[in-house]
Design a protein around this motif. Structure first.
Motif, short mmCIF file in Angstrom:
data_model
loop_
_atom_site.label_atom_id
_atom_site.label_comp_id
_atom_site.label_asym_id
_atom_site.label_seq_id
_atom_site.Cartn_x
_atom_site.Cartn_y
_atom_site.Cartn_z
N GLY A 76 87.93 7.13 -27.74
CA GLY A 76 87.42 7.08 -26.37
C GLY A 76 86.28 8.05 -26.11
N ARG A 77 85.96 8.85 -27.14
CA ARG A 77 84.85 9.80 -26.99
C ARG A 77 83.81 9.56 -28.06
NH1 ARG A 77 87.31 15.63 -27.01
NH2 ARG A 77 88.95 14.76 -28.30
N PHE A 78 82.59 9.83 -27.73
CA PHE A 78 81.54 9.81 -28.74
C PHE A 78 81.65 11.10 -29.54
CE2 PHE A 78 79.95 6.97 -25.52
CZ PHE A 78 79.23 6.01 -26.21
N MET A 79 81.28 11.03 -30.80
CA MET A 79 81.26 12.24 -31.63
C MET A 79 79.86 12.43 -32.20
SD MET A 79 84.56 12.63 -34.12
CE MET A 79 84.54 11.01 -34.82
N LEU A 80 79.40 13.67 -32.16
CA LEU A 80 78.16 14.05 -32.83
C LEU A 80 78.61 14.92 -34.00
CD1 LEU A 80 75.09 13.66 -32.34
CD2 LEU A 80 75.11 15.83 -31.11
N VAL A 81 78.49 14.39 -35.21
CA VAL A 81 79.13 15.02 -36.37
C VAL A 81 78.12 15.56 -37.38
CG1 VAL A 81 80.87 14.70 -38.18
CG2 VAL A 81 80.93 13.26 -36.14
N TYR A 82 78.38 16.77 -37.83
CA TYR A 82 77.55 17.36 -38.89
C TYR A 82 78.46 17.97 -39.96
CZ TYR A 82 73.96 20.14 -41.19
OH TYR A 82 73.10 20.68 -42.13
N PHE A 83 78.12 17.72 -41.20
CA PHE A 83 78.84 18.32 -42.33
C PHE A 83 77.99 19.46 -42.90
CE2 PHE A 83 82.31 15.30 -43.43
CZ PHE A 83 82.02 14.28 -42.55
N GLY A 84 78.61 20.63 -43.04
CA GLY A 84 77.88 21.77 -43.59
C GLY A 84 78.84 22.88 -43.94
N TYR A 85 78.36 24.11 -43.97
CA TYR A 85 79.25 25.24 -44.28
C TYR A 85 78.75 26.50 -43.61
CZ TYR A 85 75.93 26.70 -47.96
OH TYR A 85 74.81 27.10 -48.66
N SER A 86 79.68 27.36 -43.24
CA SER A 86 79.34 28.50 -42.39
C SER A 86 78.54 29.56 -43.14
CB SER A 86 80.60 29.11 -41.78
OG SER A 86 81.31 29.84 -42.74
N SER A 87 78.60 29.59 -44.46
CA SER A 87 77.81 30.58 -45.21
C SER A 87 76.38 30.12 -45.44
CB SER A 87 78.45 30.87 -46.57
OG SER A 87 79.82 31.12 -46.44
N CYS A 88 76.05 28.92 -44.98
CA CYS A 88 74.71 28.37 -45.16
C CYS A 88 73.69 29.28 -44.46
CB CYS A 88 74.64 26.96 -44.57
SG CYS A 88 73.05 26.16 -44.80
N PRO A 89 72.69 29.76 -45.22
CA PRO A 89 71.78 30.75 -44.65
C PRO A 89 70.81 30.20 -43.59
CG PRO A 89 71.16 30.23 -46.92
CD PRO A 89 72.45 29.51 -46.64
N ASP A 90 70.42 28.94 -43.70
CA ASP A 90 69.39 28.49 -42.76
C ASP A 90 69.57 27.07 -42.23
OD1 ASP A 90 68.85 27.35 -45.22
OD2 ASP A 90 67.09 28.60 -45.61
N VAL A 91 69.77 26.10 -43.10
CA VAL A 91 69.74 24.70 -42.65
C VAL A 91 70.86 24.39 -41.65
CG1 VAL A 91 69.81 22.28 -43.38
CG2 VAL A 91 68.58 23.96 -44.76
N CYS A 92 72.09 24.75 -42.02
CA CYS A 92 73.22 24.44 -41.14
C CYS A 92 73.10 25.10 -39.76
CB CYS A 92 74.55 24.81 -41.78
SG CYS A 92 74.98 23.75 -43.17
N PRO A 93 72.80 26.41 -39.71
CA PRO A 93 72.66 27.02 -38.37
C PRO A 93 71.57 26.34 -37.54
CG PRO A 93 72.74 28.72 -40.06
CD PRO A 93 72.67 27.41 -40.78
N THR A 94 70.48 25.95 -38.20
CA THR A 94 69.39 25.29 -37.48
C THR A 94 69.86 23.95 -36.93
OG1 THR A 94 67.82 26.32 -38.97
CG2 THR A 94 67.01 24.48 -37.69
N GLU A 95 70.56 23.20 -37.76
CA GLU A 95 71.02 21.87 -37.35
C GLU A 95 72.06 21.96 -36.24
OE1 GLU A 95 69.10 19.64 -39.20
OE2 GLU A 95 69.65 18.57 -37.38
N LEU A 96 72.99 22.91 -36.36
CA LEU A 96 74.02 23.06 -35.33
C LEU A 96 73.40 23.53 -34.01
CD1 LEU A 96 76.87 24.61 -37.52
CD2 LEU A 96 76.85 22.32 -36.49
N SER A 97 72.36 24.35 -34.10
CA SER A 97 71.65 24.77 -32.89
C SER A 97 70.96 23.58 -32.24
CB SER A 97 70.61 25.84 -33.22
OG SER A 97 71.22 26.96 -33.78
N SER A 98 70.41 22.69 -33.08
CA SER A 98 69.75 21.49 -32.56
C SER A 98 70.75 20.58 -31.86
CB SER A 98 69.09 20.70 -33.69
OG SER A 98 67.94 21.35 -34.12
#
Ligand code: NI
Length: 221
Positions: A76-98
């Motif tokens: 019943g809800r839309f999901m915006l999903v990203y796969f990554g890891y918390s130790s990721c130095p740059d790409v994941c934090p950038t994507e999650l911020s986006s």
């Protein structure tokens, strides 16, 4: 002569339009046919997915509060999903911020629409990303971002369903290692069906615009 060509061109255009419509209908049926399935060519920032390719599926994971969650919890809800890891130095934090920025833009435009979307971060590094680690990590990007982890097998299954590639990368110092992973942002419908996915690095404005467009055209339960 001129008068005869015009009706002919008109008939040809009508025939082309009919073919085009048939192609669109076929595309929307092949791409899932669910209420959230897109009905045409992908928009800006959206990745092309071959018709008939299934994305997403059932999962059983642990959220950042330690609760067991399955795909049914998101019904019943839309999901915006990203796969990554918390130790990721740059790409994941950038994507999650986006993702967070996109949701904020949606909320400014249509608060009710934003409430229908749950942002989800699934780790592909369960060895380090325990629920305790994700408890600090996920909400730092957005108060509603849900961090999901699980056994290596459960993460592997979820990644396979979303066709996420991942693997252990380079080891830097003292055993600290990077992970390689694909970086699409998936937008899933309230019925659990795939709606669309965005290339990594897509502008939050573009993601927000697409989310608003899809929610507008989708009846929610
Ligand atoms: Ni990353």
């Amino acid at each position: 002569m001129h008068r005869k060509t015009i009706p002919l061109i008109g008939a040809m255009l009508a025939a082309l339009a009919a073919i085009g419509l048939a192609a669109l209908v076929a595309w929307s049926q092949l791409s899932g046919g669910g209420s959230g399935a897109r009905s045409g060519a992908p928009g800006k920032g959206e990745a092309v997915v071959a018709p008939g390719i299934d994305m997403g599926g059932p999962f059983e994971l642990t959220d950042h509060t330690g609760r067991t969650v399955t795909e049914a919890d998101f019904e019943g809800r839309f999901m915006l999903v990203y796969f990554g890891y918390s130790s990721c130095p740059d790409v994941c934090p950038t994507e999650l911020s986006s993702m967070a920025a996109a949701l904020d833009i949606v909320a400014e435009t249509n608060a009710a629409a934003a409430k229908k979307v749950t942002p989800v971060f699934v780790t592909i590094d369960p060895a380090r990303d325990t629920p305790e680690v994700l408890r600090d990590y996920a909400p730092a990007f957005h108060p509603r971002l849900i961090g999901l982890t699980g056994s290596p097998e459960a993460i592997d299954q979820a990644a396979k369903e979303y066709r996420v590639y991942y693997g252990k990368g380079q080891t830097i110092d003292d055993g600290f290692y990077l992970m390689n992973h694909s970086g699409y942002v998936y937008f899933m419908g309230p019925d659990g069906n795939f709606v669309t996915m965005f290339h990594g690095g897509t502008d939050p404005q573009v993601i927000a615009g697409a989310i608003l467009r899809y929610i507008d055209g989708t009846p929610t339960s």
